[in-house]
Design an enzyme around this catalytic site. Structure first.
Site, short mmCIF file in Angstrom:
data_model
loop_
_atom_site.label_atom_id
_atom_site.label_comp_id
_atom_site.label_asym_id
_atom_site.label_seq_id
_atom_site.Cartn_x
_atom_site.Cartn_y
_atom_site.Cartn_z
N GLU A 36 1.93 -0.18 -4.95
CA GLU A 36 1.00 0.88 -5.33
C GLU A 36 1.87 2.13 -5.52
O GLU A 36 2.37 2.69 -4.54
CB GLU A 36 -0.03 1.10 -4.24
N ASP B 284 0.84 -1.18 0.00
CA ASP B 284 0.00 0.00 0.00
C ASP B 284 0.89 1.25 0.00
O ASP B 284 1.85 1.34 0.78
CB ASP B 284 -0.89 -0.02 1.25
#
Length: 729
Positions: free
Chosen positions: A389, A353
């Protein structure tokens, strides 16, 4: 409680090299924790209920910032926490407060709830001096306790599937959301790893044809105080409380072994397990947040602070704090955590993330940052799947395509440009062609492969596929923020009615678009990722930010999956996945640029208009163009050539397509407008493609020559313009 000044034994010689965490040797336990700037670290033991502190020991030794002590006769199951003393000088980035019990950053299991209370903060909330004040209340009654763990698990003949990247299809799901409403799972196991490993779910995934599940965060996480006060909760879990411990709510039997059992069951079905991990920030928030763990061991050690004002946190994540992976203790913790999940739980990969944040050095994002260098040379971690990401909200916070080789990346350009093409936006043919071909314009460098792009049209964050074609705007009122949260850039349309409708024509259009989007995703080069539930038409009623909705809005509706429409879309998805497995041209392992000719008159990539003519520069620049044919050719292992043609019609009218030369024995494999259309030979050189749909054709031919060696992409200026929609595509 025993005497406050009682001390642990110094570490035994055979424990000298032990790193942070608890190391149980069968007779006692070595406790070790990183706190380089602390003056005193105390181990606190608690009774079985976690309510009463029964002993407190000072750790007797600190070497290079690692505090250690050995506790004889310590047994697995013992509950503990730490208290750390040192300067409380927030203006210097020092916030030590021994009144605050701290969770071991290396805790392998937690017991008890996090109960929000003002004593969890190191400063006096509401005081005139704000975070410069000092709170003396004991936070122990309100904090989960770490658990000494020495748990074993019989892995039997477990083997990691090790699916090649070229064959990988990722399925993104939430452990609870995927299983909570499944009627085939015992009620006790719903919403937990007991449900994830249940035969009903494992068989479903195997039949669907995906090769990996990507689980939203399963690290123990905090439920935000603000959300709880509004009657909501942190459903997604992007608020980590412990990087080594599973979320207790996902364990129906309370054991860590249940996670391992679920991984084992998925492995037996040939399915890999990828974890969505959140190392970019923690649940402690900004300088005004709570002191639960890392802050109490060293605010400046574990977080990035403003260089000219270390009282305040750098907030490149939008979550209040940013983990300082440029600091050795923080970097070590992240890598130790990753190795823990690979070695103890046999996890097959990670999706990071806000992965860009982990590559931030003091000067900004750096593909050669210490985190990437350490990760990609690690003998354990370099062998698993690694996905980033590639953005955050900090300076230079969008770095799609700029991560180092060895990292794959979520590709939001793929999502947005494919959505816009099928919505009918002008001038999207060139962009679509680049995304279909593995986004070579972004990734064809440093010998990366098309699999470096993780393609998706939907993810947990945003509209579901059904909602993308049903809502022109977001509908997040249930989140309690007056519909201000969530993105407004959804690249969506409702096709005449906002939300559900009984209008047959609108429903038909939406259904064609659902299938066209799925077919585009699964016929594109790169690594496809499906959002769990899209394969049967799951909706979130237009909510594109359901992070706080732990209810039926977010949980998969298995009654819908078993409905006639749900089964039909699921069957279509299964068919697409079989087609992808069977045809190498749908998952070519190299970037195609039209310079190879695997069969007579057939280059490895060709672009054509609806008349069968090769696309020209003028064709690519025509803003009104909504029709396109792509033809790919790839040598098969048996010596033949696999040829695929995909005919796209994003317009609102049915259109006739002429197939490009040379004449081949084409076979229709899939028509997204007519999913029940029979497969078989195409007897003519032309066929109709229905509005808002695509058709997939295949052919075979004998190969002309052995496969070429690897080629470097020439400079953009040297690429042929007549057959390249954008440079590098």
């Amino acid at each position: 409680m025993r005497a406050r000044n009682e001390r642990l034994q110094p570490a035994a010689p055979n424990h000298f090299g032990a790193g942070p965490g608890v190391h149980w040797d069968g007779r006692g336990a070595l406790f070790a924790v990183q706190a380089p700037d602390a003056e005193r670290v105390e181990l606190c033991l608690f009774d079985a209920g976690g309510r009463h502190e029964i002993a407190r020991y000072a750790l007797p030794d600190c070497t290079d910032g690692l505090w250690r002590g050995y506790l004889p006769e310590c047994k697995p199951g013992q509950l503990y926490g730490y208290r750390v003393g040192g300067p409380y000088e927030p203006t210097r980035g020092l916030r030590f407060n021994p009144n605050k019990l701290l969770i071991d950053p290396y805790a392998r299991a937690l017991r008890g709830p996090l109960t929000w209370h003002d004593s969890l903060y190191g400063y006096r909330i509401g005081g005139k001096r704000g975070d410069l004040s000092f709170d003396r209340r004991d936070s122990a009654p309100y904090l989960p306790k770490a658990v000494v763990v020495a748990e074993t698990f019989d892995w039997g003949d477990d083997r990691a599937p090790r699916t090649p990247w070229s064959d990988t299809v990722v399925y993104e799901v939430h452990v609870k959301g995927f299983t909570q409403r499944h009627p085939g799972i015992p009620e006790r196991d719903r919403g937990t790893f007991g449900g994830l490993g249940h035969p009903a779910t494992v068989d479903y995934l195997r039949r669907l044809g995906v090769t990996a599940v990507e689980l939203l965060p399963i690290h123990a996480f905090a439920r935000d105080r603000m959300l709880l006060e509004r009657g909501l909760t942190n459903y997604w879990g992007y608020n980590t409380l412990a990087f080594f411990a599973p979320e207790p709510a996902y364990l129906s039997d309370g054991s860590l072994g249940q996670v391992k059992w679920a991984v084992q069951q998925l492995h037996r079905a040939g399915i890999e397990v990828i974890l969505d991990v959140v190392y970019n920030h923690t649940c402690e928030g900004s300088e005004l947040g709570a002191t639960l763990s890392w802050r109490g061991f060293g605010d400046a050690t574990f977080y990035r602070l403003l260089p000219d004002n270390p009282r305040h946190h750098i907030n490149d994540t939008g979550c209040g704090n940013t983990v300082n992976t440029a600091s050795q203790p923080a970097l070590r913790m992240v890598l130790d955590s990753l190795r823990h999940w690979v070695t103890e739980y046999r996890i097959d990969g990670f999706r990071f993330d806000l992965g860009l944040t982990l590559g931030r050095e003091p000067h900004g994002f750096d593909p050669g940052a210490g985190f990437f260098d350490a990760l990609l040379q690690d003998p354990v971690l370099s062998k698993v799947k690694l996905i980033s990401e590639p953005w955050d909200i900090g300076p230079g916070g969008y770095q799609l395509g700029n991560h180092p080789p060895g990292m794959s990346e979520w590709n939001d350009k793929y999502r947005d440009e494919v959505r816009r093409f099928w919505r009918g936006d002008a001038g999207m043919r060139g962009a679509l062609s680049a995304r279909l071909q593995g986004s070579a314009d972004l990734f064809d460098r440093q010998w990366r492969k098309p699999t470096a792009t993780v393609n998706f049209v939907t993810a947990h964050d945003g509209f579901t596929l059904a909602d993308w074609a049903s809502y022109a705007g977001k509908h997040n009122e249930a989140n309690g923020e007056d519909n201000r949260d969530g993105t407004d850039n959804n690249c969506s349309a409702n096709w005449g009615v906002e939300g559900p409708t009984d209008d047959a024509a609108i429903r038909d259009t939406r259904g064609r678009l659902h299938r066209a989007m799925l077919a585009t995703l699964l016929t594109s080069l790169g690594t496809p990722m499906l959002l769990g539930g899209d394969e049967f038409g799951r909706s979130q009623s237009g909510n594109n930010n359901a992070y706080c909705q732990d209810n039926e809005l977010s949980w998969l509706d298995w009654a819908l999956a078993d409905s006639a429409d749900g089964r039909a879309l699921r069957d279509f998805t299964e068919r697409l996945l079989r087609l992808r497995r069977e045809h190498p041209a749908l998952r070519a392992g190299y970037f195609q640029h039209g310079r190879d000719e695997p069969a007579a008159g057939v280059r490895d990539i060709g672009w054509f208009d609806e008349s069968g003519g090769e696309m020209t520069s003028a064709d690519w620049e025509f803003a009104g163009g909504q029709l396109l044919t792509v033809r790919r050719a790839v040598r098969r292992p048996d010596g033949g050539t696999d040829i695929v043609a995909i005919l796209f019609n994003a317009s609102g009218e049915d259109r006739e397509f002429t197939l490009p030369a040379p004449t081949l024995e084409w076979s229709l494999q899939l028509d997204s407008a007519q999913p029940d259309r029979a497969q078989g030979a195409i007897g003519t050189a032309a066929l109709d493609v229905v509005a808002h749909s695509l058709v997939v054709l295949t052919a075979r031919a004998d190969a002309l020559a052995p496969p070429p060696g690897p080629k470097r992409l020439p400079p953009a200026a040297a690429q042929p313009r007549d057959n390249a929609p954008i440079e590098g595509a």
